[in-house]
Design a protein around this motif. Sequence first.
Motif, PDB file in Angstrom:
ATOM      1  N   GLY A   1      47.469  11.842  -2.399  1.00 44.78           N
ATOM      2  CA  GLY A   1      48.149  10.644  -2.863  1.00 44.78           C
ATOM      3  C   GLY A   1      49.631  10.634  -2.564  1.00 44.78           C
ATOM      4  N   SER A   2      50.075  11.565  -1.721  1.00 41.12           N
ATOM      5  CA  SER A   2      51.512  11.717  -1.486  1.00 41.12           C
ATOM      6  C   SER A   2      52.134  10.529  -0.761  1.00 41.12           C
ATOM      7  N   TYR A   3      51.317   9.751  -0.080  1.00 45.36           N
ATOM      8  CA  TYR A   3      51.871   8.654   0.716  1.00 45.36           C
ATOM      9  C   TYR A   3      52.079   7.380  -0.097  1.00 45.36           C
ATOM     10  N   ASP A   4      51.560   7.338  -1.323  1.00 40.98           N
ATOM     11  CA  ASP A   4      51.596   6.076  -2.055  1.00 40.98           C
ATOM     12  C   ASP A   4      51.506   6.334  -3.559  1.00 40.98           C
ATOM     13  N   GLU A   5      52.359   5.673  -4.320  1.00 40.72           N
ATOM     14  CA  GLU A   5      52.379   5.881  -5.770  1.00 40.72           C
ATOM     15  C   GLU A   5      51.082   5.421  -6.421  1.00 40.72           C
ATOM     16  N   GLU A   6      50.527   4.313  -5.958  1.00 43.87           N
ATOM     17  CA  GLU A   6      49.272   3.802  -6.504  1.00 43.87           C
ATOM     18  C   GLU A   6      48.136   4.790  -6.262  1.00 43.87           C
ATOM     19  N   ALA A   7      48.068   5.332  -5.052  1.00 38.37           N
ATOM     20  CA  ALA A   7      47.032   6.307  -4.723  1.00 38.37           C
ATOM     21  C   ALA A   7      47.193   7.567  -5.554  1.00 38.37           C
ATOM     22  N   ALA A   8      48.431   8.015  -5.725  1.00 38.51           N
ATOM     23  CA  ALA A   8      48.689   9.214  -6.520  1.00 38.51           C
ATOM     24  C   ALA A   8      48.260   9.022  -7.966  1.00 38.51           C
ATOM     25  N   GLU A   9      48.512   7.835  -8.503  1.00 35.64           N
ATOM     26  CA  GLU A   9      48.123   7.534  -9.883  1.00 35.64           C
ATOM     27  C   GLU A   9      46.604   7.591 -10.043  1.00 35.64           C
ATOM     28  N   LYS A  10      45.890   7.007  -9.101  1.00 38.44           N
ATOM     29  CA  LYS A  10      44.428   7.021  -9.160  1.00 38.44           C
ATOM     30  C   LYS A  10      43.880   8.434  -9.055  1.00 38.44           C
ATOM     31  N   MET A  11      44.426   9.225  -8.152  1.00 38.86           N
ATOM     32  CA  MET A  11      43.952  10.589  -7.981  1.00 38.86           C
ATOM     33  C   MET A  11      44.253  11.435  -9.204  1.00 38.86           C
ATOM     34  N   MET A  12      45.394  11.177  -9.850  1.00 41.41           N
ATOM     35  CA  MET A  12      45.737  11.896 -11.079  1.00 41.41           C
ATOM     36  C   MET A  12      44.741  11.570 -12.185  1.00 41.41           C
ATOM     37  N   ILE A  13      44.402  10.287 -12.324  1.00 43.53           N
ATOM     38  CA  ILE A  13      43.443   9.864 -13.352  1.00 43.53           C
ATOM     39  C   ILE A  13      42.077  10.485 -13.085  1.00 43.53           C
ATOM     40  N   PHE A  14      41.670  10.486 -11.815  1.00 36.38           N
ATOM     41  CA  PHE A  14      40.363  11.047 -11.474  1.00 36.38           C
ATOM     42  C   PHE A  14      40.325  12.550 -11.720  1.00 36.38           C
ATOM     43  N   GLY A  15      41.424  13.236 -11.422  1.00 36.57           N
ATOM     44  CA  GLY A  15      41.494  14.668 -11.711  1.00 36.57           C
ATOM     45  C   GLY A  15      41.406  14.944 -13.201  1.00 36.57           C
ATOM     46  N   ALA A  16      42.101  14.123 -13.997  1.00 33.38           N
ATOM     47  CA  ALA A  16      42.031  14.264 -15.453  1.00 33.38           C
ATOM     48  C   ALA A  16      40.617  13.990 -15.944  1.00 33.38           C
ATOM     49  N   PHE A  17      39.947  13.017 -15.339  1.00 37.67           N
ATOM     50  CA  PHE A  17      38.572  12.671 -15.706  1.00 37.67           C
ATOM     51  C   PHE A  17      37.637  13.852 -15.476  1.00 37.67           C
ATOM     52  N   GLN A  18      37.772  14.514 -14.352  1.00 37.61           N
ATOM     53  CA  GLN A  18      36.905  15.656 -14.049  1.00 37.61           C
ATOM     54  C   GLN A  18      37.143  16.815 -15.025  1.00 37.61           C
ATOM     55  N   LEU A  19      38.406  17.086 -15.321  1.00 40.46           N
ATOM     56  CA  LEU A  19      38.707  18.159 -16.267  1.00 40.46           C
ATOM     57  C   LEU A  19      38.299  17.776 -17.682  1.00 40.46           C
ATOM     58  N   TYR A  20      38.413  16.503 -18.016  1.00 40.67           N
ATOM     59  CA  TYR A  20      37.927  16.012 -19.311  1.00 40.67           C
ATOM     60  C   TYR A  20      36.425  16.283 -19.444  1.00 40.67           C
ATOM     61  N   LEU A  21      35.673  15.998 -18.387  1.00 40.12           N
ATOM     62  CA  LEU A  21      34.233  16.256 -18.399  1.00 40.12           C
ATOM     63  C   LEU A  21      33.936  17.741 -18.610  1.00 40.12           C
ATOM     64  N   ASP A  22      34.702  18.597 -17.942  1.00 40.43           N
ATOM     65  CA  ASP A  22      34.520  20.040 -18.122  1.00 40.43           C
ATOM     66  C   ASP A  22      34.737  20.427 -19.578  1.00 40.43           C
ATOM     67  N   PHE A  23      35.805  19.911 -20.173  1.00 38.40           N
ATOM     68  CA  PHE A  23      36.131  20.238 -21.559  1.00 38.40           C
ATOM     69  C   PHE A  23      35.015  19.793 -22.495  1.00 38.40           C
ATOM     70  N   ILE A  24      34.555  18.571 -22.346  1.00 39.66           N
ATOM     71  CA  ILE A  24      33.510  18.032 -23.224  1.00 39.66           C
ATOM     72  C   ILE A  24      32.225  18.848 -23.104  1.00 39.66           C
ATOM     73  N   ASN A  25      31.853  19.198 -21.889  1.00 39.29           N
ATOM     74  CA  ASN A  25      30.616  19.952 -21.689  1.00 39.29           C
ATOM     75  C   ASN A  25      30.711  21.358 -22.266  1.00 39.29           C
ATOM     76  N   ILE A  26      31.863  21.994 -22.159  1.00 40.61           N
ATOM     77  CA  ILE A  26      32.043  23.314 -22.766  1.00 40.61           C
ATOM     78  C   ILE A  26      31.993  23.189 -24.283  1.00 40.61           C
ATOM     79  N   PHE A  27      32.671  22.200 -24.835  1.00 44.74           N
ATOM     80  CA  PHE A  27      32.701  21.972 -26.282  1.00 44.74           C
ATOM     81  C   PHE A  27      31.295  21.796 -26.850  1.00 44.74           C
ATOM     82  N   ILE A  28      30.483  20.973 -26.213  1.00 47.71           N
ATOM     83  CA  ILE A  28      29.124  20.724 -26.695  1.00 47.71           C
ATOM     84  C   ILE A  28      28.315  22.004 -26.724  1.00 47.71           C
TER      85      ILE A  28
END
Length: 226
Positions: free
Chosen positions: A188-215
């Motif tokens: 996402g280095s070439y564009d702020e919008e792209a970087a924002e989306k990639m950041m959200i998606f990365g957080a989403f994946q780690l969120y899923l990891d956390f929830i699955n470990i918690f359960i």
Amino acid sequence: MEYNNYAHAITFDKYLSRTYLSIALGLGVSALFAYGFMFAIPYIINFYFGIMMGVTIATLGIAIYFSAALRKMSSRTAWICYILYSALTGVSLSSLLLYYANSSVVAAFLTTAIVFVCMAVIGNTTHLDLSKYGSLFFVGLISLLIFSVVDMLFLHTSGFVIAFVGIVLFLGLVAYDMQMLRRYYEAGSYDEEAAEKMMIFGAFQLYLDFINIFIRVLQIFGRKRD
């Protein structure tokens, strides 16, 4: 001064900080909806199964859409997908709050937070390239899903072994997804919008990891309500 290259406008450490805050936001939304829906369950018990089926289908649909359409969607749509998924996950977790004692839920959350942070640090600092194990993690997830369904329908075991394997698998995914964050940052280095989306998606994946470990931690060590 304006930046044409977003990678020069924000450091990777700040990018990580925003990702962690996004994960915390998702977990907070899930907790809010889990506790809120828990108190509503007695009043909708006759419709509970149908509601949960709808929630399950909706979360699956959002996850598929989020992954498949990320490049085409706006960052606002990505935020909506993430927050909506977190809210629906909270609704699905409400039954666990009714089943397990509050002390067990808190202990499982704190335990998950500790091991999650440890694996995140390892993933961010290790020199081992975990990207080459992506296909192995994918096979592990599919195998875990198949074994879980077979156990639920036919074997009816306590599920402790499957839960333990799940914890190990998702801890590995925490480290893997942490390394992927740097790739998302660079992508996402070439564009702020792209970087924002990639950041959200990365957080989403780690969120899923956390929830699955918690359960799974709750399944193994949780104490039922009296």
